[in-house]
Design an enzyme around this catalytic site. Structure first.
Site, short mmCIF file in Angstrom:
data_model
loop_
_atom_site.label_atom_id
_atom_site.label_comp_id
_atom_site.label_asym_id
_atom_site.label_seq_id
_atom_site.Cartn_x
_atom_site.Cartn_y
_atom_site.Cartn_z
N HIS B 71 41.79 36.37 34.70
CA HIS B 71 41.36 36.72 36.05
C HIS B 71 40.66 35.55 36.73
O HIS B 71 39.44 35.37 36.62
CB HIS B 71 40.42 37.93 35.97
CG HIS B 71 40.26 38.64 37.27
ND1 HIS B 71 40.18 39.99 37.37
CD2 HIS B 71 40.17 38.17 38.54
CE1 HIS B 71 40.05 40.34 38.64
NE2 HIS B 71 40.03 39.25 39.37
N HIS B 73 40.55 33.13 40.42
CA HIS B 73 40.94 32.87 41.81
C HIS B 73 40.92 31.37 42.04
O HIS B 73 39.86 30.75 42.04
CB HIS B 73 39.98 33.58 42.77
CG HIS B 73 39.97 35.07 42.62
ND1 HIS B 73 40.87 35.88 43.27
CD2 HIS B 73 39.21 35.89 41.85
CE1 HIS B 73 40.65 37.15 42.92
NE2 HIS B 73 39.64 37.18 42.06
N ASP B 162 44.59 42.61 43.46
CA ASP B 162 43.16 42.34 43.23
C ASP B 162 42.46 41.81 44.48
O ASP B 162 43.00 41.02 45.23
CB ASP B 162 42.98 41.33 42.10
CG ASP B 162 41.52 41.06 41.82
OD1 ASP B 162 40.79 42.02 41.54
OD2 ASP B 162 41.09 39.89 41.93
N HIS B 189 42.64 46.65 40.40
CA HIS B 189 41.23 46.47 40.82
C HIS B 189 40.79 47.87 41.26
O HIS B 189 41.22 48.36 42.30
CB HIS B 189 41.19 45.47 41.98
CG HIS B 189 39.90 45.43 42.75
ND1 HIS B 189 39.13 44.29 42.84
CD2 HIS B 189 39.25 46.37 43.48
CE1 HIS B 189 38.07 44.54 43.59
NE2 HIS B 189 38.12 45.80 43.99
N HIS B 242 38.28 43.85 35.46
CA HIS B 242 36.81 43.84 35.60
C HIS B 242 36.12 45.22 35.64
O HIS B 242 35.45 45.55 36.62
CB HIS B 242 36.38 43.03 36.82
CG HIS B 242 37.09 43.31 38.11
ND1 HIS B 242 37.33 44.56 38.59
CD2 HIS B 242 37.59 42.45 39.04
CE1 HIS B 242 37.95 44.47 39.76
NE2 HIS B 242 38.11 43.21 40.06
N ASP B 315 36.94 36.57 36.37
CA ASP B 315 36.96 36.83 37.82
C ASP B 315 36.33 35.65 38.56
O ASP B 315 35.59 35.81 39.53
CB ASP B 315 36.24 38.14 38.17
CG ASP B 315 36.56 38.60 39.60
OD1 ASP B 315 37.39 37.95 40.27
OD2 ASP B 315 35.98 39.61 40.04
#
Lengths: 353, 442
Positions: B71, B73, B162, B189, B242, B315
């Site tokens: 996860h 970004h 997500d 999510h 998460h 995340d």
């Protein structure tokens, strides 16, 4: 507000007494903050509180700069942080902040090095000067001075209305309970904070149940959109359960004080007739707001000086500064055309604002 | 950076990781690891160092399969001021990570073959493997299905919207059915938008006191419960991103006991920080799902210990300072994670290292479809024949998190100034020592 002890509050209210006295003079201007510069940074619309703070600062001979959301560089895309750093670089001594977001004054405090930060209301979080002026007003109704302060111990206070979204309520609860008062929150469950864990309060959903027992009823404004189905089905339903109607007011015991931080929505949380009752202190609140804000500014910025007079504390010594302050500097007042010096209670001026 | 990029050091043809303790799904043993042309050739104690070999000293270190972060970004395309594939992959490498799953909530989102190919192209030179996740719905709007088969044909194995959950139960059910047919995994999510509203933090004692709008734990839990029912209904594989509350984990625990093919990840901040961190209104502590109260934090740790949770995933959500340093309720949610996750797990979890590595390497590799069983090279045992993806770390070394020293382009770590135990010494990615003695090599 949560950090203030009973002694701190007592001190602020005592200093406020001096400025109430100043407000009664023909020329209500004193030089306490001469040479200091104060900026108001109101990024949420508020005429009343901004006028009250700006008048307070000007009455103490501070220079006042006014930043508003619509006209400031924030509108041009400048960040709040850059705006604050600019304000500090200009050499401003205190910034008075109103913001729709909780915590902004706390954030700003971390960004500045020298400048004092005064919270004039942040989101749903806190509005300390509103709570202080409420306490001052109750103390005044009790006759003022140290004797009146003692009456807060065990005082039964009902805070009624939209507590969930109220910065005023959060500051009031901290203030009243610090002085020993017993606070009961009166609201429909949807208008209470989601959790009251650790709050030194009692809660009821039945206003009628507490009417005859309370010493102070402190009402909160209900924003119309919250009474249109989102939190409460209708305003009418709210008023019938939680409004201080004429018939509810009639059931209050004699001498019960009624407060409202304004702006009032007459006919929703308070009936028009109720505002005229002898126990209703709404106008006094506005008037006292000015003196309390002067006291806060003085205590934060007037370091080394003494309040102009301390009528209720004869035991304390008035230093040279105090003596000087007792004689308002008329010449300093001359450079400030914005101030109405006709005398009369300041509250009326602030109230119109 | 760009000059380093062009002067990429040649990959040594022979590499030896010497003096460490190999720890993988086969167990623990003292062994050196000889790597030739990117592939592990020999794993044994006291290996002879061939002439011309590059030596990575692993004395006092654990030599493990490279970590896999489900996860991340990477912000490219669209928010290159916050992170790029290159900078994010460097941060990953410094965290011992040899593969990341890049979330599709970029601008524009990764909901088309062109968008996926674009990120895949940018990732060819990255310091770790970048597995692109695709969006479940077009534009992540939750209205109609993205061309999942076309994306799967490009190698996409995980699909998620997500940043938000798929709000419509009906659409989510169709997506699960379609995904099952393609043999890919949906990752949800979990956040019911009607409950979370614009909540800036966990709804509870702290939000009430601070006057911040909150999102209740139920906003997450109702979607977990709903999606478990849908997974049961469709038989499709479903991965929960998460998870952060005790009840969410209870729901997953029961679903697993029923034999449903659901997996779950948790983020390091959900086992190390509580909602009380918001007390100072510092937006660095704003994240979604929000930081929760202590009993949820304890439940996350319990879920990691009892096997309910399959993976630790960061995340990693970089935000440039000018976007993050705002009033708390206006700031975007998200925290950096790649460079601190292993150390947080080692420092804060009372788990054996083998268990931590399972949660951070081979188990997430399998969920992402990157493990040898799925035809990939991640999370493979440290054994001859495997492509060399290794994380070499000193589980005893302590270090202080200094935001300025992080490789991420952003600075939004909530652990600034914190002393952590467990430091990555070397990271080997496809035989290349991308991190040597704690320094990125390009």
């Amino acid at each position: 507000m949560e950090d203030l002890t009973a002694a701190d509050i007592a001190e602020i209210l005592e200093v406020s007494d001096s400025f109430v006295e100043v407000g009664r003079r023909a020329n209500p201007k004193v030089p306490s903050l001469r040479g200091r510069t104060v900026a108001t940074l109101f990024l949420e619309d508020s005429t009343r509180t901004r006028m009250s703070f700006e008048t307070a600062a000007k009455r103490m001979s501070a220079d006042v700069l006014s930043f508003a959301a619509g006209s400031s560089s924030i509108k041009k895309g400048e960040s709040l942080r850059d705006t604050i750093e600019t304000i500090e670089a200009i050499g401003i001594d205190a910034v008075i902040v109103r913001h729709a977001s909780a915590g902004v004054p706390a954030q700003i405090t971390k960004w500045v090095e020298h400048c004092s930060v005064i919270n004039a209301g942040d989101g749903w979080h806190q509005h300390p000067t509103q709570a202080l002026l409420d306490l001052y007003t109750v103390r005044e109704a009790f006759g003022g001075g140290a004797k009146a302060m003692e009456r807060f111990d065990g005082l039964k206070v009902a805070i009624v209305g939209d507590i969930r979204h109220s910065r005023v309520a959060r500051s009031q609860i901290a203030g009243y309970t610090a002085l020993g008062a017993k606070v009961t929150l009166v609201a429909p469950a949807t208008l209470l904070p989601p959790s009251l864990e650790g709050w030194p309060v009692e809660v009821t959903h039945d206003f009628d149940d507490v009417l005859e027992r309370v010493d102070v009823v402190s009402l909160l404004r209900l924003q119309a959109e919250r009474g249109s189905g989102a939190f409460v089905p209708t305003l009418r339903e709210y008023t019938s359960g939680f409004g201080l109607t004429t018939s509810r007011a009639a059931r209050l015991k004699e001498g019960t004080l009624i407060l409202h931080p304004g702006p009032m929505v007459r006919g929703v949380e308070i009936a028009s007739d109720v505002t005229d009752l002898p126990g209703a202190l709404i106008t006094a609140q506005v008037r006292n707001g000015l003196a309390v804000r002067m006291a806060v500014l003085f205590l934060m910025l007037g370091q080394g000086s003494r309040p102009p007079v301390r009528p209720d504390t004869p035991g304390r010594t008035n230093g040279d500064d105090g003596a000087r302050g007792a004689e308002p500097d008329v010449s300093a007042a001359g450079d400030d055309g914005a101030i109405d010096r006709d005398g009369g209670p300041m509250g009326q001026q602030g109230g119109e604002a | 950076m760009s000059s380093q990029e062009t002067q990429r050091p040649p990959i040594p043809s022979t590499l030896i990781v010497r003096g460490g303790t190999v720890l993988d799904q086969m167990g623990e043993r003292r062994a050196d690891v000889l790597i030739q042309d990117g592939t592990i050739r020999e794993v044994a104690e006291g290996l002879h160092v061939p002439a011309g070999a590059t030596v990575l000293d692993a004395e006092g270190c654990v030599v493990a399969p490279g970590l896999v972060d489900l996860h991340v970004h990477l912000r490219e395309p669209g928010r290159e001021e916050s992170e790029t594939v290159e900078s994010g992959s460097r941060a990953a490498a410094l965290g011992g990570v040899t593969a990341v799953v890049a979330m599709p909530n970029t601008e524009p989102p990764l909901d088309s073959p062109e968008a996926v190919r674009n990120v895949q192209r940018r990732a060819t030179d990255a310091l770790c493997e970048v597995a692109v996740a695709g969006a479940i719905t077009v534009g992540r709007h939750g209205e109609k299905l993205a061309p999942m088969a076309e994306l799967a044909a490009l190698g996409v194995r995980l699909f998620t919207d997500d940043g938000s959950g798929v709000q419509s139960a009906g659409l989510m059910r169709r997506a699960l059915e379609y995904a099952r047919g393609l043999g890919v995994t949906l990752a949800q999510h979990c956040e019911d938008a009607t409950l979370s509203g614009n909540g800036a933090m966990h709804e509870g004692a702290w939000s009430s006191r601070l006057g911040l709008s909150g999102q209740p734990a139920a906003a997450e839990e109702v979607m977990v419960a709903r999606d478990i029912a849908l997974a049961r209904d469709t038989g499709a594989r479903l991965h929960f991103l998460h998870l952060s509350t005790a009840r969410s984990l209870d729901l997953v625990r029961r679903a697993r006991a029923d034999g449903l093919p659901v997996t779950a990840e948790v983020a390091p901040h959900h086992f190390t920080l509580t909602d009380g961190c918001a007390a100072g209104f510092d937006p660095v502590f704003k994240v979604n799902p929000p930081l929760r109260p202590l009993h949820d934090v304890e439940a996350v740790k319990a879920g990691l210990a009892d096997g309910t949770v399959d993976a630790i995933a960061t995340d990693h959500a970089p935000h440039a300072p000018e976007r993050k340093d705002l009033p708390f309720d206006e700031a975007p949610p998200g925290m950096l994670g790649l460079e601190t996750s292993l150390a947080l797990a080692v420092s804060e979890l009372d788990l054996p290292l083998a268990r931590i590595l399972a949660l951070m390497s081979w188990q997430p590799a399998a969920i992402a479809g990157l493990d040898p069983g799925s035809g990939g090279n991640q999370g493979a045992p440290v054994a001859a024949g495997s492509l060399a993806n290794l994380c070499v770390f000193d589980p005893q070394a302590t270090w202080v998190v200094e935001p300025r020293h992080l490789a991420s382009l952003s600075r939004n770590t909530p652990y600034a100034g914190r002393t952590l135990r467990g430091r990555v010494r070397h990271t080997v990615f496809r035989g290349e020592p991308v991190v040597k003695d704690g320094e990125a090599q390009r």
